[in-house]
Design a protein around this motif. Structure first.
Motif, PDB file in Angstrom:
ATOM      1  N   LEU A 196      -1.969   4.668  12.940  1.00  0.00           N
ATOM      2  CA  LEU A 196      -1.930   5.115  11.555  1.00  0.00           C
ATOM      3  C   LEU A 196      -0.803   4.443  10.778  1.00  0.00           C
ATOM      4  N   SER A 197       0.352   4.253  11.412  1.00  0.00           N
ATOM      5  CA  SER A 197       1.477   3.639  10.712  1.00  0.00           C
ATOM      6  C   SER A 197       1.159   2.212  10.296  1.00  0.00           C
ATOM      7  N   PHE A 198       0.542   1.444  11.190  1.00  0.00           N
ATOM      8  CA  PHE A 198       0.198   0.061  10.850  1.00  0.00           C
ATOM      9  C   PHE A 198      -0.939   0.006   9.832  1.00  0.00           C
ATOM     10  N   ALA A 253       3.450   8.710   9.455  1.00  0.00           N
ATOM     11  CA  ALA A 253       2.361   8.851  10.422  1.00  0.00           C
ATOM     12  C   ALA A 253       2.736   9.833  11.522  1.00  0.00           C
ATOM     13  N   THR A 254       3.987   9.763  11.977  1.00  0.00           N
ATOM     14  CA  THR A 254       4.429  10.656  13.054  1.00  0.00           C
ATOM     15  C   THR A 254       4.316  12.116  12.656  1.00  0.00           C
ATOM     16  N   PHE A 255       4.820  12.453  11.481  1.00  0.00           N
ATOM     17  CA  PHE A 255       4.848  13.871  11.105  1.00  0.00           C
ATOM     18  C   PHE A 255       3.493  14.376  10.639  1.00  0.00           C
ATOM     19  N   VAL A 256       2.669  13.504  10.121  1.00  0.00           N
ATOM     20  CA  VAL A 256       1.282  13.915   9.836  1.00  0.00           C
ATOM     21  C   VAL A 256       0.581  14.292  11.123  1.00  0.00           C
ATOM     22  N   LEU A 286       8.468  -1.028   7.494  1.00  0.00           N
ATOM     23  CA  LEU A 286       7.531  -0.270   8.322  1.00  0.00           C
ATOM     24  C   LEU A 286       8.038   1.135   8.615  1.00  0.00           C
ATOM     25  N   GLY A 287       9.367   1.321   8.597  1.00  0.00           N
ATOM     26  CA  GLY A 287       9.938   2.608   8.969  1.00  0.00           C
ATOM     27  C   GLY A 287       9.343   3.809   8.260  1.00  0.00           C
ATOM     28  N   PRO A 288       9.204   3.783   6.926  1.00  0.00           N
ATOM     29  CA  PRO A 288       8.626   4.955   6.242  1.00  0.00           C
ATOM     30  C   PRO A 288       7.212   5.277   6.704  1.00  0.00           C
ATOM     31  N   PHE A 289       6.432   4.242   7.025  1.00  0.00           N
ATOM     32  CA  PHE A 289       5.070   4.483   7.500  1.00  0.00           C
ATOM     33  C   PHE A 289       5.086   5.073   8.908  1.00  0.00           C
ATOM     34  N   MET A 290       6.027   4.626   9.742  1.00  0.00           N
ATOM     35  CA  MET A 290       6.171   5.197  11.081  1.00  0.00           C
ATOM     36  C   MET A 290       6.516   6.679  10.993  1.00  0.00           C
ATOM     37  N   ILE A 302      16.448   5.160   3.237  1.00  0.00           N
ATOM     38  CA  ILE A 302      17.310   3.980   3.354  1.00  0.00           C
ATOM     39  C   ILE A 302      16.477   2.727   3.571  1.00  0.00           C
ATOM     40  N   ASP A 303      15.441   2.836   4.390  1.00  0.00           N
ATOM     41  CA  ASP A 303      14.585   1.679   4.654  1.00  0.00           C
ATOM     42  C   ASP A 303      13.861   1.227   3.393  1.00  0.00           C
TER      43      ASP A 303
END
Length: 238
Positions: A194-196, A227-230, A220-224, A104-105
């Protein structure tokens, strides 16, 4: 055991795929607009948002059938292989939610409250259950503290640089921080950085190929989420 849980996770992802597609269809709208319930071409009310095409005009009204199923199956299968512990249920539930949120983002540059806010009590309850099974109340407390800290940190950034970071990102940071906090404070820090970094790298690439300008906004949401699940796959059991 890992292969068994991976297969179970992939199967669960396939089953969750239609729900993800329906959530993306309904909620990929501007912030003040009502949820989408009708075909954008002919206006026919859709009885099931999980359908890929309108039964009246046969226009494709959602993502291609199979896309969300494959994405959810891949994420849950990977989690099932890497996280063979009671917190797998919590991580898997969050992963399915995040597949919908990230999509969605990417489409409308927003993270709807309808998905982010319920994540707090549900994820807290699932992690509390994992802590009870594991007899690890300390990890649960750390998860709660990490969720509050990460959401607070994102809120500060949003206030310092309004327009560069949305409140949707702030609200998403809480549940992601809880999951990362369960793994450890190092995981929280690593995923945040990592997300940024990933967002910045993509922005630099788009600038280099002239597909974006200096003021072009990136979600930014998809990168957050990525990064979280990686990080959770690499360090699931700290």
């Amino acid at each position: 055991m890992h292969l068994t849980t991976a297969a179970a996770g992939a199967a669960a992802g396939l089953l969750a795929g239609p729900w993800v597609r329906a959530a993306v269809f309904r909620l990929s709208v501007p912030p003040d607009a009502p949820q989408r319930t009708a075909c954008p071409r002919c206006g026919s009310t859709l009885r099931s948002a999980t359908a890929c095409r309108c039964p009246s005009c046969h226009e494709r009204v959602a993502m291609h059938c199979g896309v969300t199923e494959i994405a959810s199956a891949a994420v849950l299968g990977a989690l099932g292989y890497a996280v063979a512990r009671p917190e797998l249920v919590a991580f898997a539930w969050l992963a399915v939610l995040c597949v919908a949120l990230a999509t969605i983002d990417l489409i409308v540059y927003r993270l709807p409250d309808r998905l982010t806010l319920p994540a707090y009590p549900v994820l807290a309850a699932l992690l509390a259950g994992a802590a009870l099974v594991n007899s690890e109340p300390g990890r649960f407390l750390r998860a709660l503290l990490a969720g509050a800290a990460l959401a607070g940190g994102y809120l500060v950034l949003a206030l310092i640089r309004p327009g560069h970071l949305g409140l949707g990102d702030v609200k998403l940071a809480g549940p992601l921080g809880m999951a990362l906090g369960w793994a450890g404070w190092q995981s929280v820090l690593l995923a945040t950085v990592l997300s940024f970094v990933l967002c910045g790298l993509l922005g630099a690439v788009l600038l280099a190929v002239r597909r974006a300008g200096p003021r072009t906004a990136l979600p930014l949401g998809p990168f957050m989420v990525y990064a979280t699940f990686v990080v959770l796959l690499v360090t699931p059991g700290q």
